[in-house]
Design an enzyme around this catalytic site. Structure first.
Site, PDB file in Angstrom:
ATOM      1  N   LYS A 173       0.844  -1.196   0.000  1.00  0.00           N
ATOM      2  CA  LYS A 173       0.000   0.000   0.000  1.00  0.00           C
ATOM      3  C   LYS A 173       0.880   1.248   0.000  1.00  0.00           C
ATOM      4  O   LYS A 173       1.632   1.475   0.952  1.00  0.00           O
ATOM      5  CB  LYS A 173      -0.901   0.026   1.237  1.00  0.00           C
ATOM      6  CG  LYS A 173      -1.998   1.078   1.100  1.00  0.00           C
ATOM      7  CD  LYS A 173      -2.684   1.404   2.404  1.00  0.00           C
ATOM      8  CE  LYS A 173      -2.017   2.512   3.162  1.00  0.00           C
ATOM      9  NZ  LYS A 173      -2.008   3.820   2.477  1.00  0.00           N
ATOM     10  N   GLY A 226       7.206   5.148   7.863  1.00  0.00           N
ATOM     11  CA  GLY A 226       6.251   6.224   8.124  1.00  0.00           C
ATOM     12  C   GLY A 226       6.532   6.850   9.473  1.00  0.00           C
ATOM     13  O   GLY A 226       7.648   6.769  10.004  1.00  0.00           O
ATOM     14  N   THR A 228       6.451   7.753  13.561  1.00  0.00           N
ATOM     15  CA  THR A 228       6.677   6.940  14.760  1.00  0.00           C
ATOM     16  C   THR A 228       5.353   6.556  15.424  1.00  0.00           C
ATOM     17  O   THR A 228       5.191   5.421  15.884  1.00  0.00           O
ATOM     18  CB  THR A 228       7.600   7.697  15.730  1.00  0.00           C
ATOM     19  OG1 THR A 228       8.886   7.796  15.101  1.00  0.00           O
ATOM     20  CG2 THR A 228       7.759   6.990  17.063  1.00  0.00           C
ATOM     21  N   THR A 230       2.485   6.065  13.997  1.00  0.00           N
ATOM     22  CA  THR A 230       1.850   4.993  13.211  1.00  0.00           C
ATOM     23  C   THR A 230       2.589   3.674  13.463  1.00  0.00           C
ATOM     24  O   THR A 230       1.957   2.615  13.587  1.00  0.00           O
ATOM     25  CB  THR A 230       1.884   5.322  11.700  1.00  0.00           C
ATOM     26  OG1 THR A 230       1.462   6.656  11.505  1.00  0.00           O
ATOM     27  CG2 THR A 230       1.001   4.392  10.899  1.00  0.00           C
ATOM     28  N   GLU A 248      10.641   1.624   9.857  1.00  0.00           N
ATOM     29  CA  GLU A 248      11.518   2.772   9.569  1.00  0.00           C
ATOM     30  C   GLU A 248      10.706   4.020   9.881  1.00  0.00           C
ATOM     31  O   GLU A 248       9.784   4.355   9.134  1.00  0.00           O
ATOM     32  CB  GLU A 248      11.949   2.764   8.096  1.00  0.00           C
ATOM     33  CG  GLU A 248      12.718   1.529   7.666  1.00  0.00           C
ATOM     34  CD  GLU A 248      14.071   1.421   8.331  1.00  0.00           C
ATOM     35  OE1 GLU A 248      14.595   2.454   8.811  1.00  0.00           O
ATOM     36  OE2 GLU A 248      14.603   0.308   8.394  1.00  0.00           O
ATOM     37  N   CYS A 282      13.182  12.113   5.671  1.00  0.00           N
ATOM     38  CA  CYS A 282      13.395  11.675   7.055  1.00  0.00           C
ATOM     39  C   CYS A 282      14.847  11.893   7.490  1.00  0.00           C
ATOM     40  O   CYS A 282      15.143  11.919   8.682  1.00  0.00           O
ATOM     41  CB  CYS A 282      13.015  10.208   7.192  1.00  0.00           C
ATOM     42  SG  CYS A 282      13.882   9.191   5.984  1.00  0.00           S
ATOM     43  N   GLU A 384       9.477  15.976  15.672  1.00  0.00           N
ATOM     44  CA  GLU A 384       9.699  16.006  14.221  1.00  0.00           C
ATOM     45  C   GLU A 384       8.716  16.974  13.557  1.00  0.00           C
ATOM     46  O   GLU A 384       7.507  16.842  13.725  1.00  0.00           O
ATOM     47  CB  GLU A 384       9.511  14.602  13.640  1.00  0.00           C
ATOM     48  CG  GLU A 384       9.875  14.532  12.168  1.00  0.00           C
ATOM     49  CD  GLU A 384       9.615  13.166  11.545  1.00  0.00           C
ATOM     50  OE1 GLU A 384       8.554  12.577  11.805  1.00  0.00           O
ATOM     51  OE2 GLU A 384      10.499  12.706  10.786  1.00  0.00           O
TER      52      GLU A 384
HETATM   53  P1  NAD Z   1       2.309   7.939   8.156  1.00  0.00           P
HETATM   54  O1  NAD Z   1       2.774   7.124   9.292  1.00  0.00           O
HETATM   55  O2  NAD Z   1       1.167   8.861   8.354  1.00  0.00           O
HETATM   56  O3  NAD Z   1       1.901   7.014   6.919  1.00  0.00           O
HETATM   57  C1  NAD Z   1       2.786   6.084   6.344  1.00  0.00           C
HETATM   58  C2  NAD Z   1       1.986   4.994   5.674  1.00  0.00           C
HETATM   59  O4  NAD Z   1       1.303   4.257   6.673  1.00  0.00           O
HETATM   60  C3  NAD Z   1       0.922   5.490   4.703  1.00  0.00           C
HETATM   61  O5  NAD Z   1       0.827   4.605   3.616  1.00  0.00           O
HETATM   62  C4  NAD Z   1      -0.347   5.434   5.545  1.00  0.00           C
HETATM   63  O6  NAD Z   1      -1.509   5.294   4.776  1.00  0.00           O
HETATM   64  C5  NAD Z   1      -0.088   4.190   6.362  1.00  0.00           C
HETATM   65  N1  NAD Z   1      -0.816   4.111   7.631  1.00  0.00           N
HETATM   66  C6  NAD Z   1      -1.272   5.117   8.405  1.00  0.00           C
HETATM   67  N2  NAD Z   1      -1.904   4.616   9.496  1.00  0.00           N
HETATM   68  C7  NAD Z   1      -1.834   3.269   9.405  1.00  0.00           C
HETATM   69  C8  NAD Z   1      -2.287   2.202  10.229  1.00  0.00           C
HETATM   70  N3  NAD Z   1      -2.942   2.416  11.366  1.00  0.00           N
HETATM   71  N4  NAD Z   1      -2.035   0.936   9.832  1.00  0.00           N
HETATM   72  C9  NAD Z   1      -1.349   0.698   8.684  1.00  0.00           C
HETATM   73  N5  NAD Z   1      -0.906   1.661   7.870  1.00  0.00           N
HETATM   74  C10 NAD Z   1      -1.142   2.938   8.223  1.00  0.00           C
HETATM   75  O7  NAD Z   1       3.593   8.719   7.629  1.00  0.00           O
HETATM   76  P2  NAD Z   1       3.661   9.800   6.483  1.00  0.00           P
HETATM   77  O8  NAD Z   1       3.071  11.068   7.018  1.00  0.00           O
HETATM   78  O9  NAD Z   1       3.162   9.217   5.229  1.00  0.00           O
HETATM   79  O10 NAD Z   1       5.243   9.973   6.321  1.00  0.00           O
HETATM   80  C11 NAD Z   1       6.015  10.846   7.076  1.00  0.00           C
HETATM   81  C12 NAD Z   1       6.742  10.118   8.177  1.00  0.00           C
HETATM   82  O11 NAD Z   1       7.514   9.058   7.613  1.00  0.00           O
HETATM   83  C13 NAD Z   1       7.727  10.982   8.902  1.00  0.00           C
HETATM   84  O12 NAD Z   1       7.630  10.724  10.273  1.00  0.00           O
HETATM   85  C14 NAD Z   1       9.070  10.537   8.379  1.00  0.00           C
HETATM   86  O13 NAD Z   1      10.162  10.746   9.239  1.00  0.00           O
HETATM   87  C15 NAD Z   1       8.830   9.083   8.173  1.00  0.00           C
HETATM   88  N6  NAD Z   1       9.796   8.521   7.225  1.00  0.00           N
HETATM   89  C16 NAD Z   1      10.759   7.682   7.702  1.00  0.00           C
HETATM   90  C17 NAD Z   1      11.707   7.152   6.843  1.00  0.00           C
HETATM   91  C18 NAD Z   1      12.772   6.217   7.332  1.00  0.00           C
HETATM   92  O14 NAD Z   1      13.416   5.602   6.492  1.00  0.00           O
HETATM   93  N7  NAD Z   1      12.978   6.081   8.618  1.00  0.00           N
HETATM   94  C19 NAD Z   1      11.650   7.479   5.486  1.00  0.00           C
HETATM   95  C20 NAD Z   1      10.650   8.343   5.043  1.00  0.00           C
HETATM   96  C21 NAD Z   1       9.722   8.865   5.916  1.00  0.00           C
END
Ligand code: NAD
Length: 480
Positions: A173, A226, A228, A230, A248, A282, A384
């Site tokens: 997804k 995504g 932290t 989540t 991650e 990130c 963040e």
């Molecule tokens: P997010 O956690 O809101 O969403 C990430 C993904 O998870 C999306 O596809 C979303 O639809 C899905 N999701 C949301 N809630 C869910 C649930 N309850 N169950 C399953 N899936 C769910 O993050 P975002 O806003 O899309 O991305 C930004 C974040 O990602 C920032 O915190 C950033 O630091 C982090 N990030 C980390 C890395 C890394 O490699 N560590 C890389 C890129 C981004």
């Protein structure tokens, strides 16, 4: 209006409910496509397709698997212009950046794991005169991959490619905020001849369809990138089900600048590590610590450089700062700038929303923002923000800057600028982060372990780490 489809069992299909969500172009704030609002029924369909495909995909020869993944890599490369344009429109990132970084890297991800699987080997451990142990690594089965919006195709393929290379079938997804290139990838997978069901891409909301992937009993591993919070929700569901988990998560990365650094290189790179992709990477260094003797010089040079950055239409060649990914994210960033002021910070550059002229007047833009005068432990310096916002803070000693750098709950990446190798080694060894860049930023060798410590996640991606994650290890002990 483009209608995005789910990719299930080799077909591009509507969600079973026939419901769709609006997809916005952040550059002008307009809805320009529709995303399937999928649910548990679509996941079940995708799971059944993946489960059926697994019995043959897991038995394909490494050559066969590698060839198909190489074909996908090639098709991504051949469609670079189309994919980069789609990524820029969906995400708001400068088109130039998507062309130079996002799409080439997505192609490289498939190429890298197509070849990595040909070189992957298992360990053997001999007990002389007693027995020989060897480790057998087998694909897990059906696995789930969930990715964020900031580097859409880049991070989506970073998970899918190793999962497929290792012989798994995937239910994936992408973020509902940036689904377009994942949809275009499904078309390329069909063209490449990926057998039906091997990869299934289901679109929709995280808390709804994402959660259905995480809680599905048949999906045995979850690779998630995504936020932290989540990650915490996912771990609560997947942990008690004993699923393999790779998380991650977020970061609040320090950028440590010593007076003895290569100043020009540092300044040029710090501009990127602060504001590339509107600070929505990130790995961006959002807390900049500068040794006091060069603090004033850095401050004035940095402000001067940042003030020349061009904010504008992501599709223009000269744009350096594009649109923020969504209205709500723009509001979050602005609320943190307000918080910084309340916490006693001084905005020395930027701090405001930008209203562009004409067709882009409803787009989501924020000035690159530099804040000083904040304590290391205030919320602005601990949480963040994930936008074009950095704080600058002077320091006097190595111990002091290490304490600042390590003071957050996060531990993803750090950058250190010094020409003193002993100092670089010491600081790098003491920093609590999964990645430390010395005199560079975002230089990536795909063989290296990638991931964070503390609340930045668990597990590592990259190279054989990813292939190990996507396989189950079995020790076979044969008595002599
Ligand atoms: P997010 O956690 O809101 O969403 C990430 C993904 O998870 C999306 O596809 C979303 O639809 C899905 N999701 C949301 N809630 C869910 C649930 N309850 N169950 C399953 N899936 C769910 O993050 P975002 O806003 O899309 O991305 C930004 C974040 O990602 C920032 O915190 C950033 O630091 C982090 N990030 C980390 C890395 C890394 O490699 N560590 C890389 C890129 C981004």
């Amino acid at each position: 209006m483009i209608t995005i489809k789910n990719y299930i069992n080799g077909q591009l299909i509507d969600p079973i409910s026939k419901n769709y969500i609006d997809n916005y172009n952040p550059a002008n704030g307009e809805v320009y496509s529709l995303i399937p609002d999928s649910d548990g029924n679509d996941i079940e369909l995708a799971y059944q397709a993946a489960k059926t495909a697994f019995s043959s995909w897991s038995k394909t020869s490494l050559d066969e698997r590698s060839d198909i993944l190489l074909k996908i890599s090639e098709l991504i490369y051949l469609n670079l212009d189309k994919l980069a344009l789609a990524e820029s429109i969906d995400n708001g990132k400068p088109l130039k950046l998507a062309k130079r970084v996002d799409i080439p890297r997505a192609s490289q991800n498939f190429k890298f794991f197509a070849t990595a699987i040909m070189n992957f080997a298992s360990e053997s451990h001999e007990m002389p005169g007693v027995a020989l142990n060897y480790t057998l690594r087998r694909p897990i089965g059906v696995v789930g991959c969930i990715s964020p919006w900031n580097l859409p195709l880049y991070l989506f393929t970073w998970k899918i490619a190793p999962a497929l290379a290792a012989g798994n079938c995937v239910v994936a997804k992408p973020s509902e905020i940036t689904p377009m290139t994942a949809f275009l990838l499904s078309e390329l997978c069909i063209e490449a001849g990926l057998p039906p069901g091997v990869l299934n891409i289901v679109h929709g909301l995280g808390g709804k369809v994402g959660n259905e992937i995480v809680k599905h009993k048949g999906i045995k591993a979850i690779s998630f990138t995504g936020g932290t919070s989540t990650g915490e929700i996912i771990a609560k569901t997947a942990g008690p089900m004993f699923k393999k988990l790779s998380l991650e998560l977020g970061g609040k990365n320090p950028n440590i600048i010593f007076a003895d650094c290569d100043y020009d290189k540092m300044l040029k790179t710090t501009l990127l590590s602060s504001f590339a992709n509107q600070g929505q990477i990130c790995l961006c260094g959002s807390r900049i610590f500068i040794e006091r003797e060069i603090y004033d010089k850095f401050k004035s040079d940095f402000v001067s450089k940042v003030s020349k950055m061009i904010i504008g239409n992501p599709l223009n060649d000269n744009t350096q700062i594009g649109a923020i990914v969504s209205k709500s994210h723009k509001e979050k960033i602005l609320s943190y700038i307000q918080l910084a002021k309340e916490e006693g910070g001084t905005i020395i550059y930027g701090g405001n929303e930008v209203k562009l002229e004409g067709e882009l007047s409803e787009g989501f833009y924020v000035e690159p923002t530099i804040i000083e005068g904040l304590k290391h432990d205030c919320r602005t310096n601990q949480e963040e923000i994930f936008g074009p916002v950095v704080t600058i803070t002077p320091f006097d000693t190595i111990d002091e800057v290490l304490m600042y750098a390590n003071s957050t709950e996060y531990g993803l990446a750090s950058t250190v600028w010094t020409t003193n190798l002993n100092k670089a080694n010491y600081v790098a060894s003491e920093l609590q982060s999964g990645i430390v860049w010395v005199n560079c930023w975002l230089v990536r060798d795909l063989r290296t372990p990638f991931g964070g410590m503390k609340s930045s996640g668990i597990g590592r991606e990259g190279g054989f780490e990813a292939l190990k994650f996507f396989t189950e290890a079995k020790n076979i002990c044969i008595s002599y």
